[in-house]
Design a protein around this motif. Structure first.
Motif, PDB file in Angstrom:
ATOM      1  N   SER A 154       0.839  -1.200   0.000  1.00  0.00           N
ATOM      2  CA  SER A 154       0.000   0.000   0.000  1.00  0.00           C
ATOM      3  C   SER A 154       0.872   1.246   0.000  1.00  0.00           C
ATOM      4  CB  SER A 154      -0.933   0.014   1.209  1.00  0.00           C
ATOM      5  OG  SER A 154      -0.201  -0.060   2.411  1.00  0.00           O
ATOM      6  N   LYS A 172      -4.732   6.031   0.237  1.00  0.00           N
ATOM      7  CA  LYS A 172      -3.790   5.023  -0.232  1.00  0.00           C
ATOM      8  C   LYS A 172      -4.470   3.991  -1.124  1.00  0.00           C
ATOM      9  CE  LYS A 172      -0.916   5.276   3.930  1.00  0.00           C
ATOM     10  NZ  LYS A 172      -1.818   6.148   4.710  1.00  0.00           N
ATOM     11  N   ILE A 202      -3.430   0.093  -3.441  1.00  0.00           N
ATOM     12  CA  ILE A 202      -2.534  -1.053  -3.467  1.00  0.00           C
ATOM     13  C   ILE A 202      -1.829  -1.085  -4.816  1.00  0.00           C
ATOM     14  CG2 ILE A 202      -2.316  -3.550  -3.217  1.00  0.00           C
ATOM     15  CD1 ILE A 202      -3.315  -2.120  -0.697  1.00  0.00           C
ATOM     16  N   GLN A 216      -7.801   0.434  -6.108  1.00  0.00           N
ATOM     17  CA  GLN A 216      -8.157   1.546  -5.246  1.00  0.00           C
ATOM     18  C   GLN A 216      -9.615   1.391  -4.858  1.00  0.00           C
ATOM     19  OE1 GLN A 216      -6.904   5.111  -7.494  1.00  0.00           O
ATOM     20  NE2 GLN A 216      -5.579   5.603  -5.768  1.00  0.00           N
ATOM     21  N   ILE A 270      -5.241  -0.509   2.754  1.00  0.00           N
ATOM     22  CA  ILE A 270      -3.887  -0.907   3.112  1.00  0.00           C
ATOM     23  C   ILE A 270      -3.879  -2.409   3.405  1.00  0.00           C
ATOM     24  CG2 ILE A 270      -3.303   1.370   4.034  1.00  0.00           C
ATOM     25  CD1 ILE A 270      -3.715   0.246   6.855  1.00  0.00           C
ATOM     26  N   SER A 284      -2.849  -5.448   2.096  1.00  0.00           N
ATOM     27  CA  SER A 284      -3.409  -6.469   1.207  1.00  0.00           C
ATOM     28  C   SER A 284      -2.757  -7.819   1.452  1.00  0.00           C
ATOM     29  CB  SER A 284      -3.213  -6.051  -0.257  1.00  0.00           C
ATOM     30  OG  SER A 284      -1.854  -5.745  -0.515  1.00  0.00           O
TER      31      SER A 284
END
Length: 317
Positions: free
Chosen positions: A141, A152, A154, A173, A180, A182
């Motif tokens: 992220s 944020k 990924i 997104q 965040i 992932s």
């Protein structure tokens, strides 16, 4: 695989907490510390601290650890002036990496610079093998210049050898919040993507798609229903693994209280596709509160090797 290795850090106000720690389990339920509770690898590059660890076993049998290059103990009140927003935009554009053939002899630490000036800090890397491409997808992220370093998303890069990496691309997104932490897993030909949603809802979500980097992921309602039972805004850093009985265990890091109360709590589901992960604290035992890490299935021989190598009689701290 008939044992488990947990690679993680400890949330401590001193630099020794933000290093690489190991824990072991025979059954995925009962965990023991390794190396007498001391770290097994120390970051000496970048910020000289690492967080948000992940580990993978490659097709060639090599083990790779990746981690966020960040030390709050060393940098939070100095370099970042006590502000998480400053970390988000001005933090490291690199990830820390170690490699091993046997889980006990590790390469020298390297910094892998995957971001550029368009990126904020690279947070919480994870790795998934892409069977269609025969390579590995490293995803993390980050904030980005494209949206003014706002919410944020990924991002990901591909590699075959963890030395050469493709240029970063946006993986996903979320329209109504940042995302965040992932973590992506394959089951029966589908991919399941855990994400920490920073709002709407402020908890974990789970999505199902047909390929690692595809755009057809859909939310799993049963998972939403279970996460809605938790106090919002206090859980992050998912890591999942298959138990010996074929069920899946999802560990989620409870960061909502200071001190000893922090750490992972377990949730069990029949399958990733089912998605109904039910909290199961009573079935698990932990010697301390592991922080943001990844569980890897290992063999009995690997379990014994790690335990023996880092035993108090052998290891020096």
């Amino acid at each position: 695989m008939d044992a488990y290795l947990f690679v993680h850090f400890k949330e401590k106000p001193t630099p020794d907490g933000e290093q690489v720690y190991f824990a072991l389990s025979r059954d995925g339920f009962n965990w023991e510390s390794v190396n007498g509770g001391h770290y097994v690898l120390e970051s000496t590059l970048g910020e000289q601290g690492v967080r948000d660890h992940t580990i993978i076993r490659t097709d060639e049998g090599k083990f790779v650890i990746l981690a966020t290059d960040l030390s709050l103990a060393n940098s939070f009140h100095g370099k970042y002036k006590g502000d998480w927003a400053n970390i988000g935009t001005g933090g490291s554009k690199s990830l820390c990496i170690w490699e091993s053939d046997d889980l006990v002899n590790w390469s020298e630490q390297c910094l892998v610079e995957l971001g550029d000036d368009n990126f904020g800090c690279l947070w919480a890397p994870d790795i998934v093998r892409d069977p269609k491409e025969g390579d590995y997808v490293v995803h993390w992220s980050s904030s980005h210049k494209s949206n003014g370093y706002g919410e944020k998303g990924i991002y990901y890069s591909r590699t075959r050898d963890f030395k050469q990496f493709s240029a970063p691309q946006l993986l996903v997104q979320k329209a109504d919040s940042g995302i965040i932490d992932s973590a992506i897993y394959e089951e029966d030909g589908f991919f399941y993507r855990f994400l920490k949603s920073e709002a709407n809802p402020e908890t974990l979500i789970l999505e199902k798609g047909s390929s690692v980097a595809g755009d057809d992921y859909v939310r799993i309602d049963a998972f939403d229903e279970e996460m809605a039972k938790l106090e919002q805004g206090l859980y992050e850093a998912p890591t999942a693994f298959k138990l010996p009985n074929g069920k899946w265990c999802l560990m989620i890091d409870y960061y909502g209280v200071p001190g000893e109360g922090q750490g992972y709590v377990p949730f069990i589901a029949d399958s990733l596709a089912d998605g109904r992960f039910v909290r199961s604290d009573e079935s698990f035992s932990f010697p301390y509160g592991f922080k943001h890490g990844t569980v890897l299935g290992i063999t009995s021989a690997e379990y014994e090797r790690v335990k023996r190598h880092y035993s108090p009689e052998v290891a020096s701290f």
